[in-house]
Design a protein around this motif. Structure first.
Motif, short mmCIF file in Angstrom:
data_model
loop_
_atom_site.label_atom_id
_atom_site.label_comp_id
_atom_site.label_asym_id
_atom_site.label_seq_id
_atom_site.Cartn_x
_atom_site.Cartn_y
_atom_site.Cartn_z
N ASP A 161 11.74 10.17 0.83
CA ASP A 161 11.86 11.53 1.35
C ASP A 161 10.50 12.00 1.86
O ASP A 161 9.64 12.41 1.08
N GLU A 162 10.33 11.96 3.15
CA GLU A 162 9.07 12.38 3.79
C GLU A 162 7.88 11.77 3.06
O GLU A 162 6.97 12.47 2.62
N ALA A 163 7.90 10.45 2.95
CA ALA A 163 6.91 9.74 2.14
C ALA A 163 5.50 9.80 2.71
O ALA A 163 4.55 9.46 2.02
N THR A 164 5.36 10.21 3.96
CA THR A 164 4.02 10.23 4.55
C THR A 164 3.44 11.64 4.64
O THR A 164 2.36 11.81 5.20
N VAL A 165 4.15 12.60 4.09
CA VAL A 165 3.65 13.98 4.14
C VAL A 165 2.30 14.07 3.43
O VAL A 165 2.13 13.55 2.33
N GLY A 166 1.35 14.71 4.06
CA GLY A 166 0.04 14.93 3.45
C GLY A 166 -0.91 13.75 3.59
O GLY A 166 -2.03 13.80 3.07
N LEU A 167 -0.49 12.68 4.26
CA LEU A 167 -1.37 11.51 4.40
C LEU A 167 -2.09 11.54 5.74
O LEU A 167 -1.57 12.08 6.72
N ASP A 168 -3.28 10.91 5.77
CA ASP A 168 -3.96 10.80 7.06
C ASP A 168 -3.26 9.74 7.91
O ASP A 168 -2.37 9.03 7.43
N VAL A 169 -3.67 9.64 9.17
CA VAL A 169 -2.97 8.78 10.14
C VAL A 169 -2.94 7.33 9.66
O VAL A 169 -1.91 6.65 9.73
N LYS A 170 -4.09 6.85 9.14
CA LYS A 170 -4.17 5.45 8.73
C LYS A 170 -3.24 5.18 7.54
O LYS A 170 -2.46 4.21 7.55
N SER A 171 -3.29 6.07 6.55
CA SER A 171 -2.43 5.88 5.36
C SER A 171 -0.96 5.97 5.73
O SER A 171 -0.12 5.25 5.19
N ARG A 172 -0.66 6.87 6.65
CA ARG A 172 0.72 7.02 7.12
C ARG A 172 1.23 5.72 7.71
O ARG A 172 2.32 5.24 7.38
N ALA A 173 0.41 5.15 8.58
CA ALA A 173 0.80 3.89 9.23
C ALA A 173 0.96 2.77 8.19
O ALA A 173 1.89 1.96 8.28
N GLU A 174 0.08 2.77 7.19
CA GLU A 174 0.14 1.72 6.15
C GLU A 174 1.43 1.84 5.33
O GLU A 174 2.09 0.84 5.07
N VAL A 175 1.76 3.06 4.96
CA VAL A 175 2.95 3.27 4.13
C VAL A 175 4.22 2.89 4.91
O VAL A 175 5.13 2.24 4.40
N LEU A 176 4.24 3.27 6.18
CA LEU A 176 5.38 2.95 7.03
C LEU A 176 5.52 1.43 7.22
O LEU A 176 6.61 0.86 7.07
N ALA A 177 4.38 0.79 7.52
CA ALA A 177 4.40 -0.67 7.73
C ALA A 177 4.81 -1.39 6.45
O ALA A 177 5.58 -2.36 6.48
N LEU A 178 4.31 -0.88 5.33
CA LEU A 178 4.66 -1.48 4.03
C LEU A 178 6.17 -1.41 3.80
O LEU A 178 6.80 -2.40 3.39
N THR A 179 6.75 -0.26 4.08
CA THR A 179 8.19 -0.09 3.86
C THR A 179 8.98 -1.07 4.75
O THR A 179 9.94 -1.69 4.29
N ARG A 180 8.55 -1.21 5.98
CA ARG A 180 9.24 -2.14 6.89
C ARG A 180 9.10 -3.58 6.39
O ARG A 180 10.04 -4.37 6.48
N ARG A 181 7.92 -3.92 5.87
CA ARG A 181 7.71 -5.28 5.34
C ARG A 181 8.62 -5.56 4.15
O ARG A 181 9.15 -6.65 4.00
N LEU A 182 8.78 -4.54 3.31
CA LEU A 182 9.56 -4.72 2.08
C LEU A 182 11.02 -5.02 2.37
O LEU A 182 11.69 -5.69 1.60
N ILE A 183 11.50 -4.51 3.49
CA ILE A 183 12.89 -4.77 3.86
C ILE A 183 13.10 -6.27 4.02
O ILE A 183 14.11 -6.82 3.57
N ALA A 184 12.08 -6.93 4.59
CA ALA A 184 12.18 -8.38 4.77
C ALA A 184 11.90 -9.12 3.46
O ALA A 184 12.67 -10.01 3.06
N SER A 185 10.83 -8.73 2.76
CA SER A 185 10.41 -9.50 1.59
C SER A 185 11.29 -9.25 0.36
O SER A 185 11.53 -10.15 -0.44
N GLU A 186 11.77 -8.02 0.20
CA GLU A 186 12.55 -7.69 -1.00
C GLU A 186 14.05 -7.67 -0.73
O GLU A 186 14.85 -7.52 -1.66
N GLY A 187 14.41 -7.74 0.55
CA GLY A 187 15.83 -7.68 0.90
C GLY A 187 16.43 -6.32 0.61
O GLY A 187 17.64 -6.18 0.38
N VAL A 188 15.59 -5.31 0.65
CA VAL A 188 16.05 -3.96 0.33
C VAL A 188 16.39 -3.22 1.63
O VAL A 188 15.94 -3.61 2.71
N SER A 189 17.19 -2.17 1.55
CA SER A 189 17.45 -1.31 2.71
C SER A 189 16.70 -0.01 2.48
O SER A 189 16.42 0.35 1.33
N ALA A 190 16.38 0.69 3.56
CA ALA A 190 15.61 1.93 3.39
C ALA A 190 16.23 3.07 4.19
O ALA A 190 16.61 2.89 5.35
#
Lengths: 241, 273
Positions: A161-190
């Motif tokens: 739920d709005e997981a990037t709220v309050g983060l700077d641009v770099k952290s935002r991109a990292e959190v988003l990229a991490l979530t996308r990676r996890l879909i592949a590595s963990e087989g999870v849906s988001a």
């Protein structure tokens, strides 16, 4: 039979006389990154609160990995990992202690929890901070720790739920990229709730929520069309205002 | 029943996790432990010592003979520790709700009554450690119930701790913000403590004011005090047991209702997003 990670059908919710959600239906296919786009007050958090049983749905149905959250809450919640809009880690405990607490809340034994904590912390690149208090982490690191916590019990579906709220641009991109990676590595849906259009890729599944109603759903590129997502979103929500 | 999908070990693991977190927080807040002890000790060492000369007590069950005022007041002070601990748990619940930690608890796949009950039990364990520490210090102040009374009081402490903790849990569902906790102090803790048999026996209250006696007799805290008092001297007060057990069921049932997603607190909350 392959069931969707999340299937919501005809969901409505009111706060007193104020309607918060009206006849919302959406699906999150397995292994997908689905963006739930809406301005503040669109009903995203209410929707998440209903899926997580913080509120009870009285009309419509919600199924997580095929389990109805009202009739089979234990099975449904066991398959759900949640990153809340507001931070929900205990700042006085260490990262590992927070994760161990969450593992216990899912009935995971100590040894299994210890191994899994090491694994998920490696995935979010926080192994070296396991013993540090949460209060000593940056905002981006805390968000990654929350994602690690949400993953600890191997859920089928991650709600963010709005997981990037309050983060700077770099952290935002990292959190988003991490979530996308996890879909592949963990087989999870988001299901990624956001009001930031930049976070949505053309291949992502997209649901546009406005004033408690689903205005559009489908592939982001198809919804955006030649006008682009920003124009389309403004046009859709402007028309619905 | 969906809850049966978890093996017994998983239920225990979840309870242990909740108790472990409460204990960790308690250990980290040493000031809380000291405050919980200093409060009754001040009452024992200063208030009770001062009142010893003023207040004479007739033989009152479960005491077989005249007792010093410090002896009389000790069970009330033990209950006071549990009362404050219960309200501290209430404060902690409101804090958890404000910081979001409560959501982590409530989205667990275990049923809500179990999660709240585990949190309640964890708080009681902490309060019992405080109560026994206080009784150990009181022993050096010549307050020495029979040795087996220390064992007999354990189940009474569990029950009274659960009842007062459940009251705190119920109140926490009604407190919207941490700032409102001062109201709990003024409207719950102090009236419950002073309008009870903790400081004076009910018959003495009756002598000064029958109305005050009736208020004290209707106060569940009075029965928590009497349950502890009788147990500490190896006796069972069935009336106190019944009232405390009944109030426990009432308060805990109310708390579970208030934390139910379809009813109480969460049904009324609205958030942005």
């Amino acid at each position: 039979m392959t069931t969707d990670a999340l299937r919501i059908t005809g969901l409505s919710h009111r706060f007193g006389s104020v309607p918060a959600l009206s006849d919302v239906s959406l699906t999150v296919p397995r292994g997908s990154f689905t963006a739930l786009l809406g301005v503040n007050g669109a009903g995203k958090t209410t929707l998440f609160s209903l899926v997580t049983r913080l509120y009870s749905n009285v009309s419509g149905s919600i199924e997580v990995a095929g389990y109805d959250v009202r009739r089979q809450p234990a099975q449904a919640m066991a398959r759900l990992g949640v990153v809340f809009q507001s931070r929900a880690l205990d700042a006085d405990l260490s990262v590992a202690q927070n994760l161990a607490y969450h593992a216990a809340l899912h009935g995971m034994g100590r040894r299994a929890a210890r191994d899994r904590i090491a694994q998920v912390l490696a995935q979010v690149d926080l192994e070296s901070r396991a013993g540090d208090r949460v209060s000593a982490l940056s905002g981006g690191q805390q968000r990654r720790a929350e994602i690690a916590r949400a993953l600890i019990h191997r859920p089928d579906l991650l709600l963010l739920d709005e997981a990037t709220v309050g983060l700077d641009v770099k952290s935002r991109a990292e959190v988003l990229a991490l979530t996308r990676r996890l879909i592949a590595s963990e087989g999870v849906s988001a299901l990624w709730a956001t009001h930031i259009l930049d976070e949505i890729g053309p291949d992502d599944a997209l649901v546009i929520l406005h004033k408690g109603r689903v205005l559009q759903s489908g592939q982001a590129a198809a919804i955006a069309g030649p006008a682009g997502l920003t124009q389309t979103f403004l046009s859709l929500t402007g028309a619905a205002a | 029943m969906t809850e049966r999908r978890f093996p017994a070990r998983a239920w225990f693991t979840a309870f242990r996790g909740i108790a472990w977190r409460e204990t960790l927080r308690f250990v980290q807040q040493r000031g809380r432990f000291l405050a919980a002890l200093v409060r009754p000790l001040v009452w024992l060492f200063i208030f009770a010592a001062g009142f010893r000369a003023v207040l004479g007590l007739s033989i009152t069950p479960p005491y077989q003979t005249y007792v010093l005022y410090e002896v009389y007041v000790t069970p009330g002070l033990v209950a006071m520790i549990q009362l404050f601990n219960g309200m501290q748990s209430s404060l902690s619940m409101v804090h958890d709700r404000e910081t979001g930690a409560m959501r982590t608890l409530l989205v667990s796949p275990f049923p809500r009554w179990f999660l709240l009950g585990s949190k309640l039990m964890a708080g009681v364990i902490v309060s019992i450690i405080q109560a026994y520490t206080f009784l150990a210090i009181a022993w050096f102040w010549d307050i020495r119930p029979p040795a087996w009374g220390y064992a007999a009081v354990f189940p009474a402490l569990v029950l009274s701790g659960l009842m007062l903790g459940a009251l705190g849990l119920f109140l926490s569902s009604a407190i919207r913000q941490l700032e409102n906790f001062a109201g709990v102090m003024n409207f719950v803790i102090f009236p419950m403590f002073f309008a009870s048999s903790a400081l004076y026996p009910l018959w003495r209250m009756n002598e000064s004011s029958p109305l005050l006696h009736d208020i004290c007799a209707a106060n569940p805290f009075t029965y928590a005090v009497e349950l502890i008092r009788f147990a500490l001297y190896g006796e069972m007060n069935w009336l106190a047991f019944g009232v405390v057990a009944g109030c426990l069921a009432l308060f805990f049932g109310g708390a579970v209702f208030m934390y139910d997603p379809a009813k109480g607190l969460w049904a009324r909350r609205k958030e942005r997003g």
